[in-house]
Design an enzyme around this catalytic site. Structure first.
Site, mmCIF file in Angstrom:
data_model
loop_
_atom_site.group_PDB
_atom_site.id
_atom_site.type_symbol
_atom_site.label_atom_id
_atom_site.label_comp_id
_atom_site.label_asym_id
_atom_site.label_seq_id
_atom_site.Cartn_x
_atom_site.Cartn_y
_atom_site.Cartn_z
ATOM 1 C CB SER A 102 -9.012 0.326 0.051
ATOM 2 O OG SER A 102 -8.508 0.597 -1.096
ATOM 3 C CG ASP A 115 -2.422 0.579 1.023
ATOM 4 O OD1 ASP A 115 -2.419 2.002 0.952
ATOM 5 O OD2 ASP A 115 -3.196 -0.159 0.571
ATOM 6 C CG HIS A 146 -5.227 3.962 0.955
ATOM 7 N ND1 HIS A 146 -4.914 2.537 0.682
ATOM 8 C CD2 HIS A 146 -6.538 3.739 0.483
ATOM 9 C CE1 HIS A 146 -5.899 1.811 0.055
ATOM 10 N NE2 HIS A 146 -6.889 2.588 -0.013
#
Ligand SMILES: *[C@@H]1O[C@H](CO)[C@@H](O)[C@H](O)[C@H]1NC(C)=O
Ligand SMILES: *[C@@H]1O[C@H](CO)[C@@H](O)[C@H](O)[C@H]1NC(C)=O
Ligand SMILES: *[C@@H]1O[C@H](CO)[C@@H](O)[C@H](O)[C@H]1NC(C)=O
Ligand SMILES: *[C@@H]1O[C@H](CO)[C@@H](O)[C@H](O)[C@H]1NC(C)=O
Ligand SMILES: *[C@@H]1O[C@H](CO)[C@@H](O)[C@H](O)[C@H]1NC(C)=O
Length: 754
Positions: free
Chosen positions: A538, A137, A201
């Protein structure tokens, strides 16, 4: 977990698959990065090619792949790439793709709230777990409270990874929770050479999978409570493959290669190619990397994508991947509209404004505030430039949103610029996913609830209203619902494999963030929050990664396919009203929306039976989808010498690989038979299972045998499923096959499609 909110805004450039794929080196503008994939052979195979590239250009090679598979990424001209593609041992050569993070597509959602799944006391008994979850990520923010290692045991002895140093991240940032952190050279943004997460994220998904328990989590006081990952006893290995610009395929492959050597158990990828630019299997870095990871015993969990609700949008759909769809949870954030006479109209959204609670602010319909030049329709929708400032100033503006391309946030900008002090957006599109509007008072009302508002606007010449403060509502029903953005089946790779596989919470999930002051996602006038609420497949993916880690801790010898089967066959298809799960538009959800259903947490630890998908199954799959034996021999080095593609290999045979769900492409045949094999992994060697079929009308489903007797000498049994189609007015149709005994329920969905 308890919640809060925030606006997220990633600078994600348009993802042009395979176009503009690489960096330009030394002004040779026709050069870009290509990935040269050379299958599963040992890494030395590529040495000669690598040497030839390096001879031509010293820094031409960007990554070498040598642990789990072989190949390299290099700066090449089109001609050089074509030349290399012809060389012996090369499976494929393809331009380095730019993939994107699977957070919601309009970056302005918000407002549900997560609790990391429900009945999760069970894994407290397994705090000795040394399961390692690898996260590909945007890196990690190691100071986030979710990454404390207070309750963690010593580093797993088989761990061979590393904590890479950079200016703002070094080995002191790793601990017994974050046991490794790598980053990959990044031509898109060469200032970003660090495992540190500057976006949020990566920290969010990592803490959802394995964050420790943090008792005082909230998002600016909204929905306070404790936050905890799905597998708090697991440790994290961080592979930073994404920057602000997206995620390079070449870096993703390098991370897979390292993760295989480092010794991770689970890999979690909340990113992928967009549904419209999806690559072939042999030029899909996630499919390739995942294949070799699974061969090495690593379970690979990926997000399904956010291109729903259109069908055929699911990505990351290779059969060796566990593909995750997104659902809502049982919390909603509401900001109601109050009209005079104490009339409340239900609205969704999060805002931190200070409007009075009395309905004292003038209200105007966009249509009534049109500039001379804008047409009524544009003003009704509050399109840019359509509102007359003198008619809007100091007012709350009502904007319509039917079939509109502008998002609520974009309309807020228009209303703000025209001097409006609040906005009501009437639309049905975002349904269960509410958004965050920072300091500006705004709310979203569905068109049915808006009727009394329009009646009121019609009934008076001086309408007034106010937007009330945001409240979080828990025990919201029904939940879960499939989120509209979640990508749907059938799989375009093969509609003889049902995808997605499973669904998990992905709407307004509260988890760790960067804590970086001044970031764009910090609401005006607020300090950075260590937690953020965001939505997307996600966010769903790491929930399942956490469950997979718990299954692995409990059953250390299980293969990735056994873990996947356990998670799928124990899923639930019911919501918190004990009714079938629906989509957020209210229609009945199908396996094309949620696969086997919503993930559960304790069932998969002891599923009773598992469907094991073998290497031979996967290789047969490659035959069935049209790869030839010489290519397959390159891809798999563990290929038995006797392996040959089954005679008459065609895509229809894909239905026959030993998958925990069944998908059959029907043509004009009336009868279809597939075989499945189950392995008894229950507590008792002696176990009798009986079957239960839920068949759609017009289809007869027969199991042979319809009982399975496992003994101390027989732990694997096969059965045939025969579908006889009498009449079928429409397809796809769905049903389930369930094996049960007193202790276990093992359920598989099936689909017949044309
Ligand atoms: C790691 O970074 C910290 C904080 O920046 C610093 O104090 C420490 O000296 C660094 N350690 C190493 C080994 O570079
Ligand atoms: C609302 O009031 C609080 C407390 O007085 C203040 O800190 C905040 O900035 C105000 N927000 C807005 C949007 O005016
Ligand atoms: C409000 O008035 C307009 C114009 O007269 C009409 O088209 C609309 O249907 C009315 N709406 C309601 C909810 O009464
Ligand atoms: C196998 O397929 C590859 C890729 O399509 C092709 O280049 C190769 O010639 C084929 N080999 C044989 C033996 O048909
Ligand atoms: C299997 O079970 C049977 C009957 O319960 C018993 O007689 C036999 O010894 C067992 N065999 C093994 C290998 O444990």
């Amino acid at each position: 977990m308890e919640g809060g909110y925030a606006i997220i805004r990633f600078v994600v450039l348009l993802v042009l698959f395979g176009i503009g794929g690489g960096s330009e080196a030394g002004g040779e503008s026709d050069e870009k990065v290509y990935i040269v994939y050379m299958g599963g052979a040992d890494g030395s195979l590529g040495n000669e090619l690598v040497a030839s590239v390096t001879r031509r250009k010293e820094n031409g090679v960007v990554h070498k792949y040598k642990h789990g598979f072989s190949g390299f990424a290099a700066r090449l001209s089109k001609e050089q790439a074509a030349e290399i593609a012809m060389k012996e041992g090369v499976v494929s050569v393809f331009a380095d793709p730019l993939l994107k993070l699977h957070t919601t597509r309009s970056w302005d959602f918000l407002t549900y709230q997560t609790q990391v799944i429900i009945d999760d006391d069970d894994h407290h008994h397994h705090s000795s777990s040394d399961t390692i979850i690898g996260i590909l990520d945007t890196g990690i923010w190691p100071e986030a409270p979710s990454f404390g290692d207070k309750d963690m045991g010593p580093l797993p002895s088989r761990w061979k990874g590393t904590c890479m140093n950079s200016q703002d991240f070094n080995s002191s940032n790793c601990n017994r929770k974050i046991i490794g952190a790598r980053f990959y050279a990044n031509d898109d943004d060469d200032t970003d050479s660090s495992a540190r997460d500057s976006i949020g994220h990566g920290s969010h998904v990592a803490s959802t999978a394995a964050g420790c328990s943090v008792s005082d989590a909230s998002y600016y006081g909204l929905a306070p409570g404790s936050a905890k990952g799905g597998s708090p006893s697991s440790s994290l290995a961080v592979y930073k493959v994404c920057s602000n610009f997206g995620c390079r395929g070449s870096a993703i492959l390098a991370a897979f290669d390292d993760a295989i050597a480092d010794g991770v158990d689970i890999l979690s990828l909340s990113l992928g190619s967009p549904a419209t630019f999806r690559p072939q299997l042999t030029s899909d870095p996630i499919a390739i990397g995942a294949f070799h990871a699974v061969q090495s015993g690593i379970t690979v969990v990926c997000s399904a994508g956010n291109d729903g609700p259109a069908s055929n949008t699911v990505v990351n759909d290779a059969p060796w991947i566990l593909t995750v769809a997104a659902t809502t949870i049982d919390r909603d954030f509401q900001s109601h509209l109050l009209l005079p006479g104490n009339k409340v109209i239900k609205g969704q959204g999060i805002h931190f404004s200070n409007l009075s609670t009395s309905p004292q602010y003038p209200l105007v319909y966009g249509e009534s505030a049109t500039t001379g030049s804008a047409n009524l329709a544009e003003a009704r929708l509050c399109h840019p430039g359509s509102l007359d400032g003198s008619k809007v100033k100091g007012k709350i503006v009502v904007c319509d949103g039917k079939n509109d391309v502008y998002s609520t946030s974009e309309k807020i900008e228009t209303v703000k610029e025209s001097g409006g002090i609040g906005m009501v957006h009437v639309q049905d599109q975002s349904r269960a996913v509410a958004s965050s509007y920072g300091a500006f008072p705004a709310t979203v009302i569905n068109s049915k609830d808006a009727l009394p508002l329009f009646q009121y606007l019609n009934s008076t010449s001086k309408p007034t209203a106010t937007i009330l403060a945001t409240v979080s509502v828990s025990n919201y029903k029904p939940a879960p619902q499939v989120a509209y953005f979640s990508s749907r089946g059938p799989s375009t790779l093969s509609n003889n494999i049902l995808k997605p596989d499973i669904a998990a919470p992905g709407v307004e999930i509260l988890a760790a963030w960067t804590g970086k002051e001044g970031a764009e996602d910090v609401p005006e006038g607020k300090k950075a929050s260590p937690f953020n609420l965001i939505s997307g497949t996600s966010m769903a993916c790491p929930h399942v990664s956490g469950v997979a880690a718990n299954v692995k801790s409990r059953n250390p010898t299980w293969t990735p396919s056994a873990i996947k089967s356990a998670i799928m066959t124990c899923a639930t298809q019911n919501n918190n009203l004990k009714a079938p799960i629906t989509t957020d538009s209210g229609s009945l959800a199908t396996p094309y929306d949620y696969g086997a259903g919503e993930v559960t947490t304790s069932g998969p630890l002891q599923p009773g039976l598992v469907y094991e998908t073998t290497t031979t199954d996967y290789l047969n799959y490659l035959c069935y989808i049209g790869l030839n034996l010489s290519t397959i021999k390159l891809i798999s080095t563990t290929l038995p010498s006797t392996f040959a593609c089954p005679k008459d290999s065609s895509s229809d045979h894909v239905s026959n690989i030993n998958y925990p769900s069944i998908s059959i492409h029907i043509s004009n045949l009336k009868t279809y038979t597939v075989t499945r094999t189950v392995t008894n992994v229950g507590e008792d060697e002696e176990a009798l299972y009986s079957s239960l079929v839920d068949a759609p009308s017009g289809v007869d489903v027969k199991l042979n045998p319809d009982k399975l007797q496992f003994t101390n000498t027989t732990n694997k049994l096969s059965y045939e499923v025969t579908f006889s189609i009498a009449s079928l007015n429409e397809a796809p149709v769905f049903g389930t096959i369930t094996w049960t005994n007193a202790k276990h329920t093992v359920q598989s969905p099936f689909v017949l499609t044309n």
